[in-house]
Motif scaffolding. Structure first.
Motif, PDB file in Angstrom:
ATOM      1  N   GLN A 280      -7.815  31.938  -5.842  1.00 41.58           N
ATOM      2  CA  GLN A 280      -6.720  32.321  -4.956  1.00 41.58           C
ATOM      3  C   GLN A 280      -5.799  31.150  -4.597  1.00 41.58           C
ATOM      4  O   GLN A 280      -4.725  31.353  -4.046  1.00 41.58           O
ATOM      5  CB  GLN A 280      -7.239  32.966  -3.657  1.00 41.58           C
ATOM      6  CG  GLN A 280      -8.161  34.144  -3.861  1.00 41.58           C
ATOM      7  CD  GLN A 280      -7.424  35.436  -4.134  1.00 41.58           C
ATOM      8  OE1 GLN A 280      -6.273  35.591  -3.794  1.00 41.58           O
ATOM      9  NE2 GLN A 280      -8.095  36.362  -4.780  1.00 41.58           N
ATOM     10  N   ALA A 281      -6.218  29.917  -4.909  1.00 38.45           N
ATOM     11  CA  ALA A 281      -5.351  28.748  -4.671  1.00 38.45           C
ATOM     12  C   ALA A 281      -5.135  28.031  -6.003  1.00 38.45           C
ATOM     13  O   ALA A 281      -5.264  26.816  -6.115  1.00 38.45           O
ATOM     14  CB  ALA A 281      -5.964  27.816  -3.639  1.00 38.45           C
ATOM     15  N   ASN A 282      -4.797  28.810  -7.004  1.00 37.29           N
ATOM     16  CA  ASN A 282      -4.775  28.385  -8.390  1.00 37.29           C
ATOM     17  C   ASN A 282      -3.818  27.238  -8.687  1.00 37.29           C
ATOM     18  O   ASN A 282      -4.219  26.201  -9.221  1.00 37.29           O
ATOM     19  CB  ASN A 282      -4.415  29.596  -9.253  1.00 37.29           C
ATOM     20  CG  ASN A 282      -3.539  30.574  -8.472  1.00 37.29           C
ATOM     21  OD1 ASN A 282      -2.390  30.286  -8.168  1.00 37.29           O
ATOM     22  ND2 ASN A 282      -4.111  31.716  -8.119  1.00 37.29           N
ATOM     23  N   ALA A 283      -2.538  27.398  -8.359  1.00 37.45           N
ATOM     24  CA  ALA A 283      -1.546  26.358  -8.670  1.00 37.45           C
ATOM     25  C   ALA A 283      -1.888  25.058  -7.953  1.00 37.45           C
ATOM     26  O   ALA A 283      -1.740  23.963  -8.509  1.00 37.45           O
ATOM     27  CB  ALA A 283      -0.149  26.829  -8.286  1.00 37.45           C
ATOM     28  N   TYR A 284      -2.344  25.166  -6.715  1.00 39.49           N
ATOM     29  CA  TYR A 284      -2.726  23.994  -5.927  1.00 39.49           C
ATOM     30  C   TYR A 284      -3.896  23.260  -6.580  1.00 39.49           C
ATOM     31  O   TYR A 284      -3.867  22.036  -6.757  1.00 39.49           O
ATOM     32  CB  TYR A 284      -3.084  24.443  -4.512  1.00 39.49           C
ATOM     33  CG  TYR A 284      -3.572  23.341  -3.610  1.00 39.49           C
ATOM     34  CD1 TYR A 284      -2.667  22.554  -2.903  1.00 39.49           C
ATOM     35  CD2 TYR A 284      -4.932  23.099  -3.432  1.00 39.49           C
ATOM     36  CE1 TYR A 284      -3.106  21.547  -2.049  1.00 39.49           C
ATOM     37  CE2 TYR A 284      -5.381  22.097  -2.595  1.00 39.49           C
ATOM     38  CZ  TYR A 284      -4.465  21.328  -1.904  1.00 39.49           C
ATOM     39  OH  TYR A 284      -4.903  20.330  -1.071  1.00 39.49           O
TER      40      TYR A 284
ATOM     41  N   ILE B   3       0.859  -1.187   0.000  1.00 39.38           N
ATOM     42  CA  ILE B   3       0.000   0.000   0.000  1.00 39.38           C
ATOM     43  C   ILE B   3       0.892   1.232   0.000  1.00 39.38           C
ATOM     44  O   ILE B   3       1.809   1.338   0.816  1.00 39.38           O
ATOM     45  CB  ILE B   3      -0.931   0.047   1.224  1.00 39.38           C
ATOM     46  CG1 ILE B   3      -1.828  -1.193   1.279  1.00 39.38           C
ATOM     47  CG2 ILE B   3      -1.781   1.317   1.193  1.00 39.38           C
ATOM     48  CD1 ILE B   3      -2.681  -1.261   2.528  1.00 39.38           C
ATOM     49  N   VAL B   4       0.626   2.154  -0.907  1.00 38.70           N
ATOM     50  CA  VAL B   4       1.358   3.422  -0.958  1.00 38.70           C
ATOM     51  C   VAL B   4       0.353   4.563  -0.915  1.00 38.70           C
ATOM     52  O   VAL B   4      -0.646   4.546  -1.638  1.00 38.70           O
ATOM     53  CB  VAL B   4       2.227   3.524  -2.230  1.00 38.70           C
ATOM     54  CG1 VAL B   4       2.705   4.953  -2.462  1.00 38.70           C
ATOM     55  CG2 VAL B   4       3.427   2.595  -2.131  1.00 38.70           C
ATOM     56  N   VAL B   5       0.622   5.534  -0.059  1.00 37.35           N
ATOM     57  CA  VAL B   5      -0.209   6.735   0.032  1.00 37.35           C
ATOM     58  C   VAL B   5       0.614   7.920  -0.463  1.00 37.35           C
ATOM     59  O   VAL B   5       1.641   8.252   0.127  1.00 37.35           O
ATOM     60  CB  VAL B   5      -0.693   6.985   1.470  1.00 37.35           C
ATOM     61  CG1 VAL B   5      -1.534   8.260   1.524  1.00 37.35           C
ATOM     62  CG2 VAL B   5      -1.471   5.792   2.000  1.00 37.35           C
ATOM     63  N   ASN B   6       0.166   8.518  -1.548  1.00 34.74           N
ATOM     64  CA  ASN B   6       0.824   9.717  -2.074  1.00 34.74           C
ATOM     65  C   ASN B   6       0.079  10.941  -1.545  1.00 34.74           C
ATOM     66  O   ASN B   6      -0.985  11.297  -2.033  1.00 34.74           O
ATOM     67  CB  ASN B   6       0.804   9.707  -3.602  1.00 34.74           C
ATOM     68  CG  ASN B   6       1.711   8.631  -4.183  1.00 34.74           C
ATOM     69  OD1 ASN B   6       2.873   8.522  -3.823  1.00 34.74           O
ATOM     70  ND2 ASN B   6       1.157   7.819  -5.075  1.00 34.74           N
ATOM     71  N   ASN B   7       0.642  11.547  -0.523  1.00 31.68           N
ATOM     72  CA  ASN B   7      -0.004  12.688   0.123  1.00 31.68           C
ATOM     73  C   ASN B   7       1.014  13.805   0.288  1.00 31.68           C
ATOM     74  O   ASN B   7       1.859  13.763   1.175  1.00 31.68           O
ATOM     75  CB  ASN B   7      -0.565  12.276   1.497  1.00 31.68           C
ATOM     76  CG  ASN B   7      -1.204  13.454   2.214  1.00 31.68           C
ATOM     77  OD1 ASN B   7      -1.724  14.358   1.577  1.00 31.68           O
ATOM     78  ND2 ASN B   7      -1.141  13.454   3.540  1.00 31.68           N
ATOM     79  N   ALA B   8       0.965  14.759  -0.599  1.00 35.05           N
ATOM     80  CA  ALA B   8       1.875  15.896  -0.523  1.00 35.05           C
ATOM     81  C   ALA B   8       1.109  17.152  -0.880  1.00 35.05           C
ATOM     82  O   ALA B   8       0.327  17.159  -1.826  1.00 35.05           O
ATOM     83  CB  ALA B   8       3.049  15.711  -1.485  1.00 35.05           C
ATOM     84  N   GLY B   9       1.309  18.202  -0.115  1.00 37.44           N
ATOM     85  CA  GLY B   9       0.566  19.416  -0.402  1.00 37.44           C
ATOM     86  C   GLY B   9       1.268  20.677   0.042  1.00 37.44           C
ATOM     87  O   GLY B   9       1.755  20.760   1.165  1.00 37.44           O
ATOM     88  N   VAL B  10       1.350  21.631  -0.854  1.00 39.96           N
ATOM     89  CA  VAL B  10       1.800  22.975  -0.539  1.00 39.96           C
ATOM     90  C   VAL B  10       1.076  23.898  -1.502  1.00 39.96           C
ATOM     91  O   VAL B  10       0.761  23.504  -2.633  1.00 39.96           O
ATOM     92  CB  VAL B  10       3.338  23.112  -0.676  1.00 39.96           C
ATOM     93  CG1 VAL B  10       3.776  22.911  -2.123  1.00 39.96           C
ATOM     94  CG2 VAL B  10       3.816  24.449  -0.149  1.00 39.96           C
ATOM     95  N   GLY B  11       0.746  25.073  -1.066  1.00 42.13           N
ATOM     96  CA  GLY B  11       0.008  25.988  -1.923  1.00 42.13           C
ATOM     97  C   GLY B  11       0.647  27.357  -1.965  1.00 42.13           C
ATOM     98  O   GLY B  11       1.653  27.617  -1.298  1.00 42.13           O
ATOM     99  N   ALA B  12       0.065  28.222  -2.768  1.00 43.05           N
ATOM    100  CA  ALA B  12       0.499  29.610  -2.859  1.00 43.05           C
ATOM    101  C   ALA B  12      -0.748  30.453  -3.066  1.00 43.05           C
ATOM    102  O   ALA B  12      -1.388  30.364  -4.116  1.00 43.05           O
ATOM    103  CB  ALA B  12       1.480  29.798  -4.010  1.00 43.05           C
ATOM    104  N   ILE B  13      -1.113  31.229  -2.063  1.00 42.34           N
ATOM    105  CA  ILE B  13      -2.352  31.989  -2.123  1.00 42.34           C
ATOM    106  C   ILE B  13      -2.117  33.325  -2.824  1.00 42.34           C
ATOM    107  O   ILE B  13      -1.197  34.068  -2.493  1.00 42.34           O
ATOM    108  CB  ILE B  13      -2.903  32.230  -0.706  1.00 42.34           C
ATOM    109  CG1 ILE B  13      -3.158  30.888  -0.006  1.00 42.34           C
ATOM    110  CG2 ILE B  13      -4.189  33.042  -0.772  1.00 42.34           C
ATOM    111  CD1 ILE B  13      -4.128  29.980  -0.717  1.00 42.34           C
TER     112      ILE B  13
END
Length: 205
Positions: free
Chosen positions: A78-82, A12-22
């Motif tokens: 406002q969270a476009n790239a994300y 089982i692999v969980v791909n969970n990565a998150g960063v944003g730019a407001i």
């Protein structure tokens, strides 16, 4: 490489990565767009391809959980790239599910709405939004009553049941439904209303 050297391979692999730019899309620098996509999209691509190839070649049965976002359904002002990156994660999971026999490798996409994770702090540092706008976005993105543990429980339960999509929260399901049911012009109008509320100013014609 470390796993290969130890003769261990996860099932089982969980791909969970998150960063944003407001900030507004035209104001966020291109290098910031790239940074967000390197983490939110390419991190998931690398995880899927690296482990997927190993499992395929070894003939092993496995499961992948890719954490996207409800913003993948209708975008998020406002969270476009994300939002764009998470839409890519959703499409990636769907494409892999079409190409690979689910009896060997199953893919589940998890699409929560706002969760209290602290991501808005990093998003503020990378973005261009004014402090007042950032405060309103933080309330939207990180309600305290929605925790990462709730998302994890829903993700595991959905993946075990073989569900290709897990919405986690009722409003994520609602956004998905609206994106399918409403004409594009109406979903854009809803997004413009949200943007006006976040910026607390009149809608620009």
């Amino acid at each position: 490489e470390e796993l290969d050297g130890s003769n261990r391979r996860p099932s089982i692999v969980v791909n969970n990565a998150g960063v944003g730019a407001i900030g507004l899309s035209l104001d966020v620098p291109l290098k910031t767009w790239r940074k967000v996509h390197d983490v939110c999209f390419w991190g998931v691509v690398h995880g899927c391809l690296t482990f997927g190839r190993r499992w395929r070649d070894a003939g092993e049965v496995a499961m992948v959980i890719n954490v996207a976002s409800a913003s993948a359904f209708m975008g998020l002002p406002q969270a476009n790239a994300y939002a764009v990156a998470k839409a890519g994660v959703r499409a990636l999971s769907h494409t892999l599910s079409c190409e690979i026999d689910p009896a060997q490798i199953r893919f589940t996409t998890v699409c929560p709405t706002g969760v209290s994770t602290g991501i808005s702090a990093a998003s503020e540092a990378l973005g261009t939004a004014q402090p007042a706008t950032m405060r309103r976005i933080r309330k939207l993105l990180e309600p305290r009553w929605r925790t990462p543990e709730q998302v994890a429980q829903a993700a595991i339960a959905g993946a075990v049941r073989g569900r290709p999509m897990v919405w986690v929260h009722w409003d994520a399901w609602g956004l998905d439904l609206l994106s399918r049911a409403l004409p594009t012009q109406m979903t854009i109008a809803l997004g413009r209303l949200m943007n006006r509320r976040l910026m607390n100013r009149r809608l620009i014609a």
